[in-house]
Enzyme design. Sequence first.
Site, PDB file in Angstrom:
ATOM      1  N   CYS A  98       0.833  -1.209   0.000  1.00  0.00           N
ATOM      2  CA  CYS A  98       0.000   0.000   0.000  1.00  0.00           C
ATOM      3  C   CYS A  98       0.869   1.262   0.000  1.00  0.00           C
ATOM      4  O   CYS A  98       0.478   2.290  -0.559  1.00  0.00           O
ATOM      5  CB  CYS A  98      -0.958  -0.007   1.180  1.00  0.00           C
ATOM      6  SG  CYS A  98      -0.175  -0.363   2.771  1.00  0.00           S
ATOM      7  N   HIS A 353      -1.584   0.762   7.754  1.00  0.00           N
ATOM      8  CA  HIS A 353      -2.008   0.858   6.357  1.00  0.00           C
ATOM      9  C   HIS A 353      -1.757   2.274   5.853  1.00  0.00           C
ATOM     10  O   HIS A 353      -1.943   3.252   6.581  1.00  0.00           O
ATOM     11  CB  HIS A 353      -3.498   0.517   6.257  1.00  0.00           C
ATOM     12  CG  HIS A 353      -4.020   0.522   4.858  1.00  0.00           C
ATOM     13  ND1 HIS A 353      -3.479  -0.267   3.860  1.00  0.00           N
ATOM     14  CD2 HIS A 353      -5.040   1.218   4.280  1.00  0.00           C
ATOM     15  CE1 HIS A 353      -4.144  -0.045   2.727  1.00  0.00           C
ATOM     16  NE2 HIS A 353      -5.081   0.848   2.968  1.00  0.00           N
TER      17      HIS A 353
END
Length: 1035
Positions: A98, A353
Site C-alpha cells: 500500500c 495501512h
Amino acid sequence: MAPRLQLEKAAWRWAETVRPEEVSQEHIETAYRIWLEPCIRGVCRRNCKGNPNCLVGIGEHIWLGEIDENSFHNIDDPNCERRKKNSFVGLTNLGATCYVNTFLQVWFLNLELRQALYLCPSTCSDYMMGDGIHEEKDYEPQTICEHLQYLFALLQNSNRRYIDPSGFVKALGLDTGQQQDAQEFSKLFMSLLEDTLSKQKNPDVRNIVQQQFCGEYAYVTVCNQCGRESKLLSKFYELELNIQGHKQLTDCISEFLKEEKLEGDNRYFCENCQSKQNATRKIRLLSLPCTLNLQLMRFVFDRQTGHKKKLNTYIGFSEILDMEPYVEHKGGSYVYELSAVLIHRGVSAYSGHYIAHVKDPQSGEWYKFNDEDIEKMEGKKLQLGIEEDLAEPSKSQTRKPKCGKGTHCSRNAYMLVYRLQTQEKPNTTIQVPAFLQELVDRDNSKFEEWCIEMAEMRKQSVDKGKAKHEEVKELYQRLPAGAEPYEFVSLEWLQKWLDESTPTKPIDNHACLCSHDKLHPDKISIMKRISEYAADIFYSRYGGGPRLTVKALCKECVVERCRVLRLKNQLNEDYKTVNNLLKATVKGDGFWVGKSSLRSWRQLALEQLDEQDGDADQSNGKMNGNTLNKDESKEERKEEEEELNFNEDILCPHGELCISENERRLVSKEAWSKLQQYFPKAPEFPSYKECCSQCKILEREGEENEALHKMIANEQKTSLPNLFQDKNRPCLSNWPEDTDVLYIVSQFFVEEWRKFVRKPTRCSPVSSVGNSALLCPHGGLMFTFASMTKEDSKLIALIWPSEWQMIQKLFVVDHVIKITRTEVGDADSSETQYISEPKLCPECREGLLCQQQRDLREYTQATIYVHKVVDNKKVMKDSAPELNVSSSETEEDKEEAKPDGEKDPDFNQSNGGTKRQKISHQNYIAYQKQVIRRSMRHRKVRGEKALLVSANQTLKELKIQIMHAFSVAPFDQNLSIDGKILSDDCATLGTLGVIPESVILLKADEPIADYAAMDDVMQVCMPEEGFKGTGLLGH
C-alpha cells in the site's frame, strides 16, 4: 415427532414377545418403520432422522417459493470492476504494498512528471510488428521508466476499476509481504529515477526530477571571533522536519532553520583564526522546487527499545503555505498550496495501512486513494475523516485540536506535498503516446472479453438454477410414498440434490447394505422412503444404485436382531441365576472357569451380543454419518476378540489348561450350561482335565534356573562386595599408594551386573566384561588418562588387582585394559608416568572429539533451560549446582532396551580381530554409541522453563521466545551462560556456545514506562534489512 432413541425402541418393542422363528412381514416393516406418520412442514422444525418418512428440513426451503436470480450464482457483476465515468483508477495491494500505491498515485497526478515520462524513448518499438502489436505474447517493460510509463498510461485510460502493479513491484525487487519504510522508499526511488533519466537526450526529460522536486540550501557557519562565514551548499528533494514538541507545521520549519551554537567541546575550527572558536550554525534556504515535499518524522528510533516507534501527535498545517519568510532571497513567488497528504493508519511503526489524499490539479477536487478503492471528497474540500479516529495505545487520549478554515490537524500524516501557486492553468490535454495507447487498448479489449465471459457464466448459472428450481418444485411434491410402491434413498444424497452449491452425483446406496446385500436395519435412520415415481426420475437423470425397493427389507437381519435383543433382556435373569449357582458347593464333576472371566462375564456377554448385532453390518459404509474403514474395523474387532474372549484367561501359551489353580475356579454343570448359551465358542475344561504337560516341564526348568541364578548372584556378590556396594573405589586423580596397576572395565558392564545381582530372577546373568566398547576398531584405547579423571570418568569403572583376579574367574574377559604407574629417571629427579595398555589411538580419539563438537554445533529442536534470576541475586555454579549438573539415572532409566547389535542376553561382545583396519570416524562413533551411555537429562528447578531451539537460530530469535515464556521484553533481558554474557543479537546459538541441555541465566531489567513499544517488539522478530537486495539500491 419423538426423539430418535424413542423411535428406535418403538420399532423393536415387538421383539420382547415374538420369538425369532415367529417373525412376520408385519414385524419386518415395523422394524424398518415403514408406516410411521410423515412430518408436516411448519410443524416439524428440523428433519427427524429416526423417521424415514420425514422429508422436512432436508434443504427444500430454499427452493419453495420465489427465488432471486442472484442466488443461482456466486459470480459478481463484471461491470462492478469497470471504471466509473470521470473517476480515477486504483491499484491492487499485493500484500503489503500500500505504501508503493500511495506514491504512484501522487506521482501520477504530477502532470509535469507524467508528461516527461511519456516523452521517454521506449523499447516498445521492438515489440511492434508492422502497424500492430504481437498477439502471441504480452508486453513486458524492460526498464523502470518503461514500467512507470505503462502504469501511468493504464491509470489514465484503462477501463478497469483498478490495475495490477506487480510488474513494477517485481522490477524493483520488493518483497510484497513485508511493509517497508514509506519515506525511505520515496527518497530511494526518486534517486533511482533521476539517475535513470540522466541518460536521456531531451533536457525536458533529463531534468524533470530536479525541476519538480529539487531545491537547494546551505549549511552556514559563522565564527564569533572574526565573523568569517563558511558555506556548504547541498541539494534536497524533501525537507525532513522533526515534529516532537511541536503542534504546527510552521514551528517544525522554524526549528529546521534555527541557529545552533557551537561551544565547548563542539567548537568550530576557523580557518581564518587557525584555531577552534565559538560559532553559530544554521541552514539557509536558497531555492525551492515547484513541488515541495515535507517529510514529517513520525517514525523515530527509540534508544530504550532499540526499535522504531511512531509518534502519534497532532500536527496542524494549512492549505496555503507562504515560504517567503524562510528563504534567504526575498521578492520571488514562494506561495504554495497543499496538493497531497500521505497518511499512515495504525499506532505501530511496523504495521498499519497507507493511504493518500490527493488533489486533482485539473479539477481542484480532492480524492482519497486507498489501493483499489478511490473516494471523491465532497465540495472540493480535503476531509481527513476517519483517518484521525483511531484508538491510541495509551490511556491518556489526546484531544484533536480545533482547526480553522483552510487548516487541518493530523496525527497520522507523515508527508505533506505542496505545489507552487501559478496563474497559469495546468495543461489539461496530456496525450498518451500512440504505442502506449495501443497497449492500453489491448488491455481494455482483454478486460471486455473477460466481462463478456463472466456475464455468460452468470447467465449459464442462472439458467441451470431455474431448471433446478422447476425440477425441485415438481419432484418434492411427489417425494412422499404413502401406500404406493416405494424405494429407499440416503438422506445425504437428497440433501446434496437440494444443495445448490454442489453438483448432484449419482446415487450410491452401497454404504447402507448389510452382509446379505439388502438394506441394513440400523441404517434406516440415514435413509428416506420416497415414492417409486420420484425414484424412477432420480435414477434416470442421475444414475447410480443399487435400487432399494420393498424387496430390500432384510428378514435375516431382523431375525438376528430379534434373537440378540431377547438374549439381552434375558441376561439380567441369567446373571442372578449364575450367581446363585456359584454360591453353592460343586458336587461331582464340574468345569474350570477363569476367575477374571467370571467377574466380568455379564459385561463380556453384553459386548458380544452388541458385536453379533453389528456383525451383519459390512464395514463398507457409514453408520450415522461416520465413515468406517474396512481394514481398520476388522483389525479393531480382532484385537477386541483377543482381549475379551470368555475363559481364555486360563489358557496357557500352548492352548491347554494353565497350571496355576489361583487363576481358575470350578463351577457346576448347570452354571456352565448357562454361560455356554452366551459363549458357545469358549474353551471347555472339565474338572478331570489335566493341566498342560509342557507348562509343567517349563515350570520345573524355570524353578531350577531361578535357583541357579540366585546361587550365581550370591557367589558374585560375595566375591566382589565392594564393587557391588560401590565402596573403597580407587581414583585416578588420587592414585592409591599400595598398588602400581589398576584395571578398567566399562561402567555399563558394572551397572548391568549390579542389576542382575539385585534381581537375579528378573535379569539374565552377565557373562562377559565387554571391554571392546572402550576400544576403537583398531584395538586402541579411546580415552586419555586426563579425560578418564574428568569428563570420561562416568564411562569407566576402576578395578583393584585383587578384584580383577576374581573377575577373570567369574566372567569372560574379551580385552584386558589396565593403567600402570611407573617412575622414570634417577632417585634425585624421578617423574611419575601413567601408561595405558592398550595404548591410546590418537586418530580415533580425535575423530570422536570432532564428532562430539559437531553434534553440539549442528543440533535442531533441542531443549535448553532458561533460569530467571530474582532480586539481583548472582547465581553461581557453586551455590546452585543443580542448575548445571545432570541428575543421576533412576533404576528404571538404567534398564534400557539393548541396541540392535547387542542380541546376546549375556552381554557377549565380539573381538573384531586384532588386525588394524581402516575405518571412518563416523562409522566408529555410531558403533561406539551403541554401548557407551550417559545420562544427559536435566533436572528442572523452580523459576526455570524449557525451550526448544536450533543451533542456527539467532540470539534475537531466542530473546523473542524468552519474551513469550517470561513476559520480559528483549531489551530488558540480560542473558549469560557459564559466566559469559550473551550480547550479539545476530550471532547464532551454535557460535555462542549454547548446546543442548544448557542452562541460560536471565536477569531482567526494570521495564520501561512506554508499554506501547511492546507492540513494535512483537512485530520485529527478525533484524531489519530495509531495501537491501532490491532494485532501489542498484541490485
